[in-house]
Design a protein around this motif. Sequence first.
Motif, PDB file in Angstrom:
ATOM      1  N   ALA A   1       0.834  -1.196   0.000  1.00  0.00           N
ATOM      2  CA  ALA A   1       0.000   0.000   0.000  1.00  0.00           C
ATOM      3  C   ALA A   1       0.868   1.245   0.000  1.00  0.00           C
ATOM      4  O   ALA A   1       0.542   2.241  -0.639  1.00  0.00           O
ATOM      5  CB  ALA A   1      -0.922  -0.003   1.220  1.00  0.00           C
ATOM      6  N   GLY A   2       1.985   1.198   0.703  1.00  0.00           N
ATOM      7  CA  GLY A   2       2.896   2.344   0.694  1.00  0.00           C
ATOM      8  C   GLY A   2       3.620   2.467  -0.627  1.00  0.00           C
ATOM      9  O   GLY A   2       3.773   3.559  -1.165  1.00  0.00           O
ATOM     10  N   LEU A   3       4.055   1.322  -1.172  1.00  0.00           N
ATOM     11  CA  LEU A   3       4.802   1.367  -2.431  1.00  0.00           C
ATOM     12  C   LEU A   3       3.960   1.942  -3.563  1.00  0.00           C
ATOM     13  O   LEU A   3       4.457   2.737  -4.362  1.00  0.00           O
ATOM     14  CB  LEU A   3       5.268  -0.043  -2.809  1.00  0.00           C
ATOM     15  CG  LEU A   3       6.420  -0.645  -2.012  1.00  0.00           C
ATOM     16  CD1 LEU A   3       6.663  -2.083  -2.427  1.00  0.00           C
ATOM     17  CD2 LEU A   3       7.690   0.178  -2.185  1.00  0.00           C
ATOM     18  N   VAL A   4       2.663   1.537  -3.645  1.00  0.00           N
ATOM     19  CA  VAL A   4       1.883   1.981  -4.808  1.00  0.00           C
ATOM     20  C   VAL A   4       1.569   3.469  -4.755  1.00  0.00           C
ATOM     21  O   VAL A   4       1.157   4.052  -5.748  1.00  0.00           O
ATOM     22  CB  VAL A   4       0.570   1.184  -4.964  1.00  0.00           C
ATOM     23  CG1 VAL A   4       0.876  -0.280  -5.160  1.00  0.00           C
ATOM     24  CG2 VAL A   4      -0.363   1.416  -3.803  1.00  0.00           C
ATOM     25  N   LEU A   5       1.758   4.104  -3.621  1.00  0.00           N
ATOM     26  CA  LEU A   5       1.584   5.551  -3.596  1.00  0.00           C
ATOM     27  C   LEU A   5       2.786   6.231  -4.220  1.00  0.00           C
ATOM     28  O   LEU A   5       2.732   7.407  -4.581  1.00  0.00           O
ATOM     29  CB  LEU A   5       1.399   6.055  -2.164  1.00  0.00           C
ATOM     30  CG  LEU A   5       0.057   5.768  -1.513  1.00  0.00           C
ATOM     31  CD1 LEU A   5       0.077   6.232  -0.076  1.00  0.00           C
ATOM     32  CD2 LEU A   5      -1.061   6.476  -2.266  1.00  0.00           C
ATOM     33  N   GLY A   6       3.875   5.482  -4.337  1.00  0.00           N
ATOM     34  CA  GLY A   6       5.068   6.056  -4.934  1.00  0.00           C
ATOM     35  C   GLY A   6       6.198   6.275  -3.952  1.00  0.00           C
ATOM     36  O   GLY A   6       7.177   6.922  -4.252  1.00  0.00           O
TER      37      GLY A   6
END
Lengths: 214, 218, 267
Positions: free
Chosen positions: B121-126
Amino acid sequence: MDSLIPSLPYLGRGVLMTLYLSAASTALATFVGLVLAMIQLFAWRPVRWAAEILLYLLRGVPLLVLLFAMYYALPYSGFRIEPSTGGIMVIGVYFGAFMAEVFRAAALAVPRGQWEAGRAIGMRTPRIIVDVVLMQALRIAAPPYINTSIMVVKGTSLVAIIGLADVTFIGRQIVERTLAPFEVFGAVALVYLLICYGLSTLGRYAETKANYVH
Amino acid sequence: MSFDIGFALRSVSILSEGLTMTLALAVPAILFSAVWGVPLVVAIRSRRSGLVALTRTYIEIVRNTPVLVQMFFIYFGSGFMGYPISGFVAGLFALVLQNGAYVAEIYRAGIQSVTSRQTEAGLVLGFMPGEVFRIVVMPQALRAVIPPLSNQGVLIIKDTSLVATISVAELTFQARLLADRTAAVFEIFFALALFYIVLTTIFSLLMRLLEVRLRVSN
Amino acid sequence: MSTETSFIPPVEIEVCSVSKWFGANQVLKQVSTTVRRGEAVVVIGPSGSGKTTLLRCINALEEYQEGEISLAGNAIGYTIEANGRRRRQPEREIAAMRAQVGMVFQNFNLFPHMSVLRNVSLGPIRIRHKDREAAEDIGRQLLDRVGLGQKVDALPGQLSGGQQQRVAIARALAMEPKAMLFDEVTSALDPELVGEVLDVMRQLVQDGMTMMIVTHEMAFARAFAERVVFMADGEVVEQGSPEEIFEAPKAARLQAFLKRFQQGYRL
């Protein structure tokens, strides 16, 4: 190094003592733990409270303090028992408190639904325990049980402080004579390593078997 | 056998001489163990097989040998090498070596409990992986590790009693000294037990407070 | 939704012959498809067909061994070097790409230790470097838009599944993405909560967001998809307009799949 070889049989006797203390203490701890866990789960409220207070006290005090207390108090108590037996009693009861937690947590970890399923086909509590819950609880308890018994083995080393001739005590004696602390204590450490690592390997094997259930 | 309350109370005041030493040993041991666990868990989680194997070996050795033997090893070994260190330092060293390994395991389990879904979830925010760890994983892991760390701290406090055998004048040492001279052993060890129970209770309560504080903060 | 104009939107996401193996098992077999700007593409298919894997390959949450994926013409995830070798892009580039492609998960994955508002405003603050007020303004607006303006200070644990999922959508929207990926976002919800999430997604489609949606909600696909892709056993079996796919399916596997949905619980 060669000067240490004659000491080996002497060390060996210490190893036997350590093994004896470990096995006996673990057995006692298992028994005490089962009793205390049963009390915590099934007994009347005042008895449960007493048990919980006892457990809290036992876990808040160092094992060494209990061993010393036994060591100093024993001559006054009028009982005449072997020092090793006294050590086993103290270590066994002390770790019994930890075992109680292991068993209690395992019993509670068996899903609620199992009890209800048993009740739904008409079983009563004792039968449910024996036929349904016990095996599952044992499987869950196996890994932390092994961990606690490893703690027992390490705990037996404390009897060296009250003069009992376990492998740690004899190691210290040998070091005082031969002045080779690294080799001797290294060997002593190796002994414990073998015993404990052996137990933990057993534990990991038990863990894979335990996962068979789910 | 009667129980002399008066003597018990006097023992308390005599034993309290050892209290400062016990605290002087326990507090640094707890703090240093908490710190030493960090590089250990970093090493365990690194993908470098050599480092992982080395750290695993260290942890297994330390977890499968008694603290007492480790203390003897360090204490007598240092004297033999010609650089004798005090019982206090040897005890502290052994306690940190032992408990740092357990703490590393606690950190590892805590981090693992924050599932990969949170990381994703953190990674897909960038966010970069490092940022995700700092912002998303660590705060959650921190909350998860407080209870087991509290247990470990209690164990450390209790293990400080072992340095009595290498001539450190902490609580248990004082008690033994007293017990060698008088016959009122019940009272003395009752007082001693009381000290440890109070210490571990206070420590546990402090950790509980910390846990509550963390839960409330955002 | 344009029909007769000669303006064809440019391709936003292009998936080119992507293949992925899990050990000896090939889970994606030369999958190719496109999503044009403003298009809502729905991917349907049985479990294990690779639809979720495909989605996760697009924003590099999964690795794949062959093929290329590009965003607005630029290769993402891997670069082909001069000597023809594939190399995974540096983390920094991948992170920058992910900031432009929003993703909403089946299990919402909100950050439990932060309030709803902070969940939504975290990205704009830390990654787009907006100052806190501006980011929170955007956050409040988006939460209003998804119907949760009242809940800005709540913790995720205090919300229902449908509410959490809407927050997750707002969180993805806060990054002002070029495109959005939806991974079975209603599959974990109680039936009565599915509607509120689909409403938000319908609005997004009508607002012209570029979307790739993996779902089991056939009615939604039929009504709001602009293109439908049917996958099975790791490959794209058929793709086309909703009318083509649902009214006139050509492939036998697609016909069998649709039959299962039509039968439902009727005896």
